[in-house]
Motif scaffolding. Structure first.
Motif, PDB file in Angstrom:
ATOM      1  N   GLU A 341       0.833  -1.208   0.000  1.00  0.00           N
ATOM      2  CA  GLU A 341       0.000   0.000   0.000  1.00  0.00           C
ATOM      3  C   GLU A 341       0.860   1.248   0.000  1.00  0.00           C
ATOM      4  N   LYS A 345       0.881   4.451  -2.567  1.00  0.00           N
ATOM      5  CA  LYS A 345       0.586   5.771  -2.004  1.00  0.00           C
ATOM      6  C   LYS A 345       1.579   6.796  -2.533  1.00  0.00           C
ATOM      7  N   LEU A 381      -4.681  -6.361  -3.419  1.00  0.00           N
ATOM      8  CA  LEU A 381      -4.776  -4.946  -3.046  1.00  0.00           C
ATOM      9  C   LEU A 381      -5.764  -4.154  -3.886  1.00  0.00           C
ATOM     10  N   SER A 383      -8.952  -4.035  -4.684  1.00  0.00           N
ATOM     11  CA  SER A 383     -10.213  -3.501  -4.157  1.00  0.00           C
ATOM     12  C   SER A 383      -9.990  -2.333  -3.215  1.00  0.00           C
ATOM     13  N   LYS A 384      -9.005  -2.445  -2.335  1.00  0.00           N
ATOM     14  CA  LYS A 384      -8.744  -1.416  -1.319  1.00  0.00           C
ATOM     15  C   LYS A 384      -8.008  -0.216  -1.892  1.00  0.00           C
ATOM     16  N   VAL A 385      -6.991  -0.456  -2.702  1.00  0.00           N
ATOM     17  CA  VAL A 385      -6.114   0.609  -3.179  1.00  0.00           C
ATOM     18  C   VAL A 385      -6.633   1.256  -4.464  1.00  0.00           C
ATOM     19  N   GLY A 387      -9.786   0.477  -6.049  1.00  0.00           N
ATOM     20  CA  GLY A 387     -11.243   0.641  -6.118  1.00  0.00           C
ATOM     21  C   GLY A 387     -11.917  -0.269  -7.115  1.00  0.00           C
TER      22      GLY A 387
END
Length: 388
Positions: A341, A345, A381, A383-385, A387
């Motif tokens: 993540e 970022k 990752l 779905s979370k990172v 979308g």
């Protein structure tokens, strides 16, 4: 003799009479045989005639009637509007590059469309062969049918084995060998653009590689591209050996040193600029002859040409993040251990840029280069990172 004749006369049987009786008996027999033969011949001819009529009727029906066996694709009626507005069902056409570029250069002169047109993004993948990150892209595209098209340019010898459930199923176009840093690279990109232009609903065109990933969900990317007043192609005047140092004065008068530009190979252009690229005959021969390694034509041809023709339509930045910090002729490649993540970022929040004249931190829509080993953690990752 006398006795014999007497006996015959006594019995009432004259020899002439006996002969006539014998002939009279033989004649009906011959007539009967002749009639029988004629009857057999007539029946035979009737049977032959009957089957001949049936045979020619079947042949005529087979020739006139449409076949009940249909191909796996149906092309629209060439006399209807559908032949212009429906994309080709089969991407493996038989046109050569000259014919393809000519056909793709057709541009309607009336701006309003006489049908309900949903503008699509054409995602064009320039690859050597397989797409190891295909499952990630399948997830990205899911649920957005009708708003995108996919085109894959791979080596001619490569036969893709994507299942029918994949968005990449039967999306490979006729291709040619591509050499890194040579004009064949730009020819492949023009080939992708030309095939995508055959679909009148494709409005925006994104060039990607097999190592690219989407950094946002489809809705965000579609909105970002469709609402932009500019196309995302890097184009800058770089002084030094890797910019102006690659310029060849023999490219004049078409291209002067002050017009020489450099930019990333990975771009997004609108339909107008896509047509400009594929219809070009003025700059193409100059770049093909005078921009060879160590001049890498894929970094100069399109940025220079479009800056000369339509500078106001370019955002002067690429939509695809790439890490060149390690130096060398190729950017960094990221594998399984790099996928965190925190890593994304830094990509998503590490830069500011202009979008329609306003500052924003949403500068990159895609990223590269990612190795096949990165697929599993990327799916974890996504779905979370991202979308999706």
């Amino acid at each position: 003799m006398m006795q014999t004749r007497v006996v015959a006369m006594e019995e009432g049987k004259d020899p002439a009479s006996a002969t006539r009786t014998s002939l009279s008996k033989a004649l009906p027999l011959r007539i009967l045989i002749f009639c029988s033969l004629f009857l057999v011949l007539g029946v035979g001819l009737s049977i032959i005639s009957m089957y001949s009529v049936r045979f020619f009727e079947v042949q005529q029906i087979a020739t006139v009637a449409p076949s009940t066996v249909q191909p796996w694709f149906q092309e629209p009626n060439p006399n209807s509007l559908d032949s212009w507005i429906k994309p080709p069902s089969n991407l493996l056409h038989t046109m050569n590059d000259t014919e393809l570029l000519w056909r793709a250069s057709f541009v309607p002169q009336i701006r309003e469309y006489p049908f309900k047109r949903v503008p699509k993004i054409a995602f064009m993948f320039l690859t050597k062969g397989p797409l190891p990150l295909a499952p990630l892209w399948d997830r990205f595209f899911k649920g957005h049918e009708g708003k995108y098209s996919i085109y894959v340019h791979a080596l001619p010898s490569y036969n893709a084995g994507y299942p029918p459930t994949s968005v990449f199923y039967r999306r490979q176009i006729p291709s040619q060998i591509v050499e890194w840093g040579r004009m064949s690279m730009c020819e492949a990109e023009r080939r992708l653009l030309a095939n995508a232009l055959l679909d009148i609903s494709n409005e925006w065109f994104v060039l990607l590689s097999e190592s690219c990933i989407p950094l946002h969900n489809f809705s965000i990317i579609y909105r970002y591209i469709s609402r932009s007043r500019h196309s995302f192609m890097g184009s800058f005047d770089e002084h030094g050996p890797y910019g102006r140092g690659r310029y060849n004065p023999r490219m004049q008068p078409e291209v002067t040193l002050s017009q020489w530009r450099k930019g990333s190979q990975w771009f997004e252009v609108n339909r107008r600029l896509a047509v400009n690229i594929i219809e070009d005959t003025a700059y193409y021969p100059k770049f093909k002859e005078f921009c060879r390694p160590a001049c890498y034509v894929d970094e100069h041809y399109f940025p220079t040409m479009l800056t000369i023709q339509s500078p106001h339509l370019l955002a002067n930045r690429t939509p695809t993040w790439t890490d060149w910090s390690r130096g060398g002729a190729h950017p960094a490649t990221f594998g399984k251990a790099d996928i965190t993540e925190a890593f994304f970022k830094r990509i998503l929040e590490g830069k500011s840029c202009l979008y329609n004249g306003q500052p924003t931190t949403l500068c990159y829509l895609f990223a590269r280069k990612f190795a096949p080993s990165a697929l599993e953690p990327l799916l974890g990752l996504a779905s979370k990172v991202f979308g999706y």
